[in-house]
Enzyme design. Structure first.
Site, PDB file in Angstrom:
ATOM      1  N   ASP A 197      -9.218   5.949  -1.929  1.00 25.97           N
ATOM      2  CA  ASP A 197      -8.098   6.383  -2.758  1.00 25.97           C
ATOM      3  C   ASP A 197      -8.661   7.026  -4.032  1.00 25.97           C
ATOM      4  O   ASP A 197      -9.869   7.253  -4.147  1.00 25.97           O
ATOM      5  CB  ASP A 197      -7.199   5.192  -3.100  1.00 25.97           C
ATOM      6  CG  ASP A 197      -7.909   4.225  -4.028  1.00 25.97           C
ATOM      7  OD1 ASP A 197      -9.157   4.227  -4.040  1.00 25.97           O
ATOM      8  OD2 ASP A 197      -7.232   3.473  -4.752  1.00 25.97           O
ATOM      9  N   TYR A 203      -6.364   6.802   3.972  1.00 19.87           N
ATOM     10  CA  TYR A 203      -6.551   5.756   2.965  1.00 19.87           C
ATOM     11  C   TYR A 203      -5.859   4.456   3.376  1.00 19.87           C
ATOM     12  O   TYR A 203      -6.471   3.378   3.416  1.00 19.87           O
ATOM     13  CB  TYR A 203      -6.034   6.172   1.573  1.00 19.87           C
ATOM     14  CG  TYR A 203      -5.816   4.936   0.743  1.00 19.87           C
ATOM     15  CD1 TYR A 203      -6.915   4.215   0.268  1.00 19.87           C
ATOM     16  CD2 TYR A 203      -4.537   4.398   0.554  1.00 19.87           C
ATOM     17  CE1 TYR A 203      -6.748   3.019  -0.417  1.00 19.87           C
ATOM     18  CE2 TYR A 203      -4.366   3.207  -0.125  1.00 19.87           C
ATOM     19  CZ  TYR A 203      -5.465   2.526  -0.606  1.00 19.87           C
ATOM     20  OH  TYR A 203      -5.301   1.333  -1.248  1.00 19.87           O
ATOM     21  N   GLU A 243       0.819  -1.213   0.000  1.00 17.85           N
ATOM     22  CA  GLU A 243       0.000   0.000   0.000  1.00 17.85           C
ATOM     23  C   GLU A 243       0.857   1.268   0.000  1.00 17.85           C
ATOM     24  O   GLU A 243       0.533   2.245  -0.672  1.00 17.85           O
ATOM     25  CB  GLU A 243      -0.954   0.020   1.205  1.00 17.85           C
ATOM     26  CG  GLU A 243      -2.081  -0.995   1.134  1.00 17.85           C
ATOM     27  CD  GLU A 243      -2.982  -0.795  -0.082  1.00 17.85           C
ATOM     28  OE1 GLU A 243      -2.979   0.302  -0.660  1.00 17.85           O
ATOM     29  OE2 GLU A 243      -3.679  -1.749  -0.463  1.00 17.85           O
TER      30      GLU A 243
END
Length: 372
Positions: A143, A125, A42
DNA sequence: TAGTCGTGGTG
DNA sequence: TCACCAAGACT
């Protein structure tokens, strides 16, 4: 903005997850739900495309297979592993967070989005992504994909460039998200946003959720998402100094803050700062720079323009145009006043170079090659 | 809040 | 060459 009934929400979840089960992308970080794997992927994926991340992720996991190994990693090795990915504060924050997990949490990850956000480099996020994917928490992961997909599906008119818009989307998505499979729901939205619902050249007519796509049904999907424009990069003209001696090349460590912090580069000098009158020629600026190097650092160097194109490099908000100047110096020259040091080319491969430094080095070598 | 922080790809 | 985009966070 369109509102859905509970029946529509259920139908949407079923349609989306059925499609995801059949067509989800096979990605290296989807082998399991290990929070370390989810987390590193991520962070790498922030503002970065999937195909760019894949090779970096695979190398990173071989080199730093556990959060403990990352916490103990040498910073030079870490930056080398991140070289070329950009947004280098991500790498520094990654290690900072690894140390937080190892020391403050004794290697046991916090599982809620709220707790995860306390770790360095983890914002709203990423916290939602890790909490939902690794720990099955029913929280939104908003996102760029989620902004785009839900703006189109529901005709949400709020400007996604504005920070306050995030909470509007979070509220909406938290009502729509599957409570049974929140991680898959969030990832399905991302896959959708990367395939049928991309920013440009989208293909809504073949999308598995086209029946839920109100802006498509209304023929106004090109309106969404609403997003104000960014400013264009401001140009900066620099001289890039390639100073050579038998001890190698003279490199300067960039300041600890600002763009490319702590990176070793050929020294850069702002041409603007050397201009006295508008009509100054570049030759005059070079002469003035030579005098300045003498006055400030007691270095007397004859600088010569490196033939060929100037090096150009565009960042998000700056555009650098670098004129390369080369010169020779004795290895015994006194560098005590100069904020840099000699580095042999044999050391270059061990160091993390920014893209712009690599471009300067390459341009200089090409010029030398063509001379001979 | 708006600006800052990289790089590669695309039309 | 340019504008814009790509799984954002931090100040």
């Amino acid at each position: 903005m369109v509102e859905w009934s509970q029946d529509q929400i259920n139908a949407f979840q079923t349609t989306l997850l059925t499609w995801y089960d059949q067509h989800k992308r096979d990605l290296p970080w989807r082998q399991d739900h290990d929070p370390y794997h989810v987390w590193v992927s991520e962070i790498m994926l922030q503002q970065t495309q999937v195909q760019t991340v894949i090779p970096y992720y695979l190398r990173f996991m071989k080199q730093f297979p556990t959060v403990q190994s990352l916490a103990e990693a040498d910073e030079t090795d870490l930056m080398k592993a991140w070289e070329g990915l950009g947004y280098y504060s991500r790498a520094r924050n990654l290690q900072r967070a690894a140390k937080q997990v190892v020391n403050d949490y004794h290697g046991h990850w916090p599982e809620t989005a709220s707790e995860l956000q306390d770790l360095s480099g983890i914002g709203p996020y990423t916290a939602g992504a890790i909490a939902s994917i690794a720990f099955n928490q029913p929280v939104a992961a908003v996102d760029g994909n989620a902004f785009r997909v839900f703006a189109r599906l529901l005709e949400i008119d709020d400007d996604i460039a504005k920070p306050q818009t995030r909470k509007i989307f979070e509220t909406v998505i938290n009502r729509l998200i599957s409570k049974e499979r929140p991680g898959d729901f969030n990832q399905a939205i991302m896959d959708l946003g990367a395939s049928y619902m991309t920013a440009t050249n989208f293909d809504s007519s073949n999308s598995p959720v086209k029946a839920f796509n109100q802006s498509y049904l209304d023929g106004i999907e090109s309106k969404y998402p609403v997003k104000t424009k960014k400013k264009r990069p401001v140009p900066h003209n620099y001289f890039g100094l390639v100073i050579r001696s038998s001890k190698g090349y003279l490199l300067e460590k960039r300041p600890t803050s600002g763009i490319l912090p702590n990176f070793w580069m050929f020294p850069l000098y702002d041409q603007q700062a050397l201009i006295k009158e508008k009509a100054d020629s570049q030759a005059q600026l070079i002469q003035r720079l030579e005098k300045q190097l003498q006055a400030d650092y007691q270095l007397s160097i004859q600088l010569h323009k490196v033939a060929g194109k100037t090096v150009s490099h565009t960042f998000t908000h700056q555009k650098w145009l670098i004129t390369l100047l080369e010169g020779d110096l004795s290895a015994t020259a006194d560098l005590s006043y100069f904020p840099g040091k000699w580095i042999q080319t044999t050391q270059f491969p061990k160091m993390a170079f920014s893209k712009v430094q690599s471009k300067m080095w390459e341009a200089y070598q090409n010029q030398r090659l063509s001379k001979k």
